[in-house]
Design a protein around this motif. Structure first.
Motif, PDB file in Angstrom:
ATOM      1  N   PRO A   1       0.821  -1.201   0.000  1.00 34.19           N
ATOM      2  CA  PRO A   1       0.000   0.000   0.000  1.00 34.19           C
ATOM      3  C   PRO A   1       0.855   1.250   0.000  1.00 34.19           C
ATOM      4  CG  PRO A   1      -0.488  -1.391   1.928  1.00 34.19           C
ATOM      5  CD  PRO A   1       0.592  -2.040   1.154  1.00 34.19           C
ATOM      6  N   SER A   2       0.436   2.217  -0.717  1.00 33.35           N
ATOM      7  CA  SER A   2       1.164   3.479  -0.826  1.00 33.35           C
ATOM      8  C   SER A   2       0.992   4.297   0.441  1.00 33.35           C
ATOM      9  CB  SER A   2       0.647   4.272  -2.029  1.00 33.35           C
ATOM     10  OG  SER A   2       1.221   5.545  -2.040  1.00 33.35           O
ATOM     11  N   THR A   3       2.081   4.925   0.901  1.00 34.15           N
ATOM     12  CA  THR A   3       1.996   5.758   2.099  1.00 34.15           C
ATOM     13  C   THR A   3       1.438   7.137   1.771  1.00 34.15           C
ATOM     14  OG1 THR A   3       4.293   6.439   1.799  1.00 34.15           O
ATOM     15  CG2 THR A   3       3.872   4.604   3.313  1.00 34.15           C
ATOM     16  N   SER A   4       1.331   7.480   0.495  1.00 32.25           N
ATOM     17  CA  SER A   4       0.840   8.806   0.143  1.00 32.25           C
ATOM     18  C   SER A   4      -0.633   8.972   0.455  1.00 32.25           C
ATOM     19  CB  SER A   4       1.099   9.100  -1.338  1.00 32.25           C
ATOM     20  OG  SER A   4       0.391   8.172  -2.130  1.00 32.25           O
ATOM     21  N   ALA A   5      -1.376   7.869   0.628  1.00 27.53           N
ATOM     22  CA  ALA A   5      -2.791   7.942   0.951  1.00 27.53           C
ATOM     23  C   ALA A   5      -3.011   8.277   2.423  1.00 27.53           C
ATOM     24  CB  ALA A   5      -3.472   6.627   0.602  1.00 27.53           C
ATOM     25  N   ARG A   6      -1.967   8.190   3.215  1.00 27.88           N
ATOM     26  CA  ARG A   6      -2.077   8.497   4.636  1.00 27.88           C
ATOM     27  C   ARG A   6      -2.282   9.975   4.864  1.00 27.88           C
ATOM     28  NH1 ARG A   6       2.618   5.468   7.901  1.00 27.88           N
ATOM     29  NH2 ARG A   6       1.756   3.383   7.804  1.00 27.88           N
ATOM     30  N   GLN A  42       4.610  16.024  15.510  1.00 23.38           N
ATOM     31  CA  GLN A  42       3.757  15.014  14.889  1.00 23.38           C
ATOM     32  C   GLN A  42       4.283  14.622  13.512  1.00 23.38           C
ATOM     33  OE1 GLN A  42      -0.177  16.707  14.936  1.00 23.38           O
ATOM     34  NE2 GLN A  42      -0.371  16.548  17.148  1.00 23.38           N
ATOM     35  N   LEU A  43       4.732  15.608  12.743  1.00 23.80           N
ATOM     36  CA  LEU A  43       5.292  15.331  11.426  1.00 23.80           C
ATOM     37  C   LEU A  43       6.550  14.484  11.553  1.00 23.80           C
ATOM     38  CD1 LEU A  43       5.355  15.698   8.356  1.00 23.80           C
ATOM     39  CD2 LEU A  43       6.589  17.853   8.737  1.00 23.80           C
ATOM     40  N   THR A  44       7.396  14.821  12.504  1.00 23.04           N
ATOM     41  CA  THR A  44       8.625  14.057  12.732  1.00 23.04           C
ATOM     42  C   THR A  44       8.302  12.609  13.101  1.00 23.04           C
ATOM     43  OG1 THR A  44       9.782  16.056  13.455  1.00 23.04           O
ATOM     44  CG2 THR A  44      10.734  13.936  14.118  1.00 23.04           C
ATOM     45  N   ALA A  45       7.310  12.414  13.965  1.00 26.43           N
ATOM     46  CA  ALA A  45       6.912  11.059  14.356  1.00 26.43           C
ATOM     47  C   ALA A  45       6.392  10.279  13.145  1.00 26.43           C
ATOM     48  CB  ALA A  45       5.848  11.112  15.450  1.00 26.43           C
ATOM     49  N   GLU A  46       5.629  10.932  12.288  1.00 34.73           N
ATOM     50  CA  GLU A  46       5.105  10.287  11.083  1.00 34.73           C
ATOM     51  C   GLU A  46       6.247   9.891  10.145  1.00 34.73           C
ATOM     52  OE1 GLU A  46       2.481   8.736   8.282  1.00 34.73           O
ATOM     53  OE2 GLU A  46       2.032   9.389  10.322  1.00 34.73           O
ATOM     54  N   ILE A  47       7.205  10.765   9.960  1.00 33.56           N
ATOM     55  CA  ILE A  47       8.356  10.471   9.096  1.00 33.56           C
ATOM     56  C   ILE A  47       9.164   9.308   9.668  1.00 33.56           C
ATOM     57  CG2 ILE A  47      10.587  11.361   8.274  1.00 33.56           C
ATOM     58  CD1 ILE A  47       9.146  14.131   8.053  1.00 33.56           C
ATOM     59  N   GLU A  48       9.415   9.337  10.985  1.00 30.10           N
ATOM     60  CA  GLU A  48      10.160   8.250  11.613  1.00 30.10           C
ATOM     61  C   GLU A  48       9.435   6.912  11.455  1.00 30.10           C
ATOM     62  OE1 GLU A  48      10.656   9.738  15.607  1.00 30.10           O
ATOM     63  OE2 GLU A  48      12.656  10.505  15.137  1.00 30.10           O
ATOM     64  N   GLU A  49       8.113   6.923  11.590  1.00 28.15           N
ATOM     65  CA  GLU A  49       7.328   5.695  11.432  1.00 28.15           C
ATOM     66  C   GLU A  49       7.434   5.160  10.002  1.00 28.15           C
ATOM     67  OE1 GLU A  49       2.678   4.216  11.435  1.00 28.15           O
ATOM     68  OE2 GLU A  49       3.192   6.067  12.482  1.00 28.15           O
ATOM     69  N   ARG A  50       7.342   6.054   9.041  1.00 28.58           N
ATOM     70  CA  ARG A  50       7.434   5.636   7.637  1.00 28.58           C
ATOM     71  C   ARG A  50       8.818   5.085   7.308  1.00 28.58           C
ATOM     72  NH1 ARG A  50       4.004   9.960   3.991  1.00 28.58           N
ATOM     73  NH2 ARG A  50       2.118   9.950   5.279  1.00 28.58           N
ATOM     74  N   SER A  52      10.899   3.698   9.414  1.00 31.23           N
ATOM     75  CA  SER A  52      11.015   2.415  10.101  1.00 31.23           C
ATOM     76  C   SER A  52      10.338   1.311   9.297  1.00 31.23           C
ATOM     77  CB  SER A  52      10.382   2.517  11.490  1.00 31.23           C
ATOM     78  OG  SER A  52      10.415   1.268  12.132  1.00 31.23           O
ATOM     79  N   LYS A  53       9.138   1.568   8.812  1.00 29.36           N
ATOM     80  CA  LYS A  53       8.427   0.571   8.015  1.00 29.36           C
ATOM     81  C   LYS A  53       9.159   0.284   6.707  1.00 29.36           C
ATOM     82  CE  LYS A  53       3.887   1.169   9.992  1.00 29.36           C
ATOM     83  NZ  LYS A  53       2.491   1.492   9.774  1.00 29.36           N
ATOM     84  N   LEU A  54       9.709   1.317   6.095  1.00 30.14           N
ATOM     85  CA  LEU A  54      10.466   1.136   4.860  1.00 30.14           C
ATOM     86  C   LEU A  54      11.729   0.315   5.126  1.00 30.14           C
ATOM     87  CD1 LEU A  54      10.819   1.763   1.849  1.00 30.14           C
ATOM     88  CD2 LEU A  54      11.956   3.882   2.516  1.00 30.14           C
ATOM     89  N   SER A  55      12.399   0.608   6.230  1.00 26.29           N
ATOM     90  CA  SER A  55      13.607  -0.142   6.591  1.00 26.29           C
ATOM     91  C   SER A  55      13.277  -1.608   6.848  1.00 26.29           C
ATOM     92  CB  SER A  55      14.261   0.456   7.829  1.00 26.29           C
ATOM     93  OG  SER A  55      14.726   1.756   7.558  1.00 26.29           O
ATOM     94  N   GLU A  56      12.176  -1.862   7.537  1.00 26.86           N
ATOM     95  CA  GLU A  56      11.753  -3.238   7.802  1.00 26.86           C
ATOM     96  C   GLU A  56      11.441  -3.964   6.502  1.00 26.86           C
ATOM     97  OE1 GLU A  56       8.432  -3.000  10.486  1.00 26.86           O
ATOM     98  OE2 GLU A  56       9.645  -2.113  12.070  1.00 26.86           O
ATOM     99  N   ALA A  57      10.738  -3.301   5.597  1.00 23.26           N
ATOM    100  CA  ALA A  57      10.387  -3.911   4.317  1.00 23.26           C
ATOM    101  C   ALA A  57      11.632  -4.185   3.484  1.00 23.26           C
ATOM    102  CB  ALA A  57       9.421  -3.007   3.551  1.00 23.26           C
ATOM    103  N   THR A  58      12.588  -3.278   3.517  1.00 16.73           N
ATOM    104  CA  THR A  58      13.839  -3.462   2.773  1.00 16.73           C
ATOM    105  C   THR A  58      14.632  -4.627   3.343  1.00 16.73           C
ATOM    106  OG1 THR A  58      13.915  -1.107   2.233  1.00 16.73           O
ATOM    107  CG2 THR A  58      15.973  -2.324   2.044  1.00 16.73           C
TER     108      THR A  58
END
Length: 70
Positions: A1-6, A42-50, A52-58
């Motif tokens: 799923p694309s993160t841009s829809a978030r 909040q923006l920083t937390a969102e970026i860090e979460e994304r 982290s998920k990208l790193s896990e997927a990689t």
């Protein structure tokens, strides 16, 4: 799923940003309790979460690739 829809946290316009820049301070130091500062948190937390998920997927993808190449 694309993160841009978030939903991405919105950053309001405020004089606190240029004021802190003129004072040569970070927004977090100059106005730690300001609404805009909280929006940046909040923006920083969102970026860090994304990231982290990208790193896990990689890492998972690399692991699968290593197994396939073995």
């Amino acid at each position: 799923p694309s993160t841009s829809a978030r939903s991405t946290p919105q950053l309001s316009r405020s004089t606190v940003v240029p004021d802190s820049q003129r004072a040569k301070q970070t927004l977090f130091k100059a106005a730690p309790q300001h609404q805009v500062t909280e929006q940046y948190r909040q923006l920083t937390a969102e970026i860090e979460e994304r990231i982290s998920k990208l790193s896990e997927a990689t890492a998972k993808s690399n692991s699968l690739r290593s197994v396939a190449n073995a």
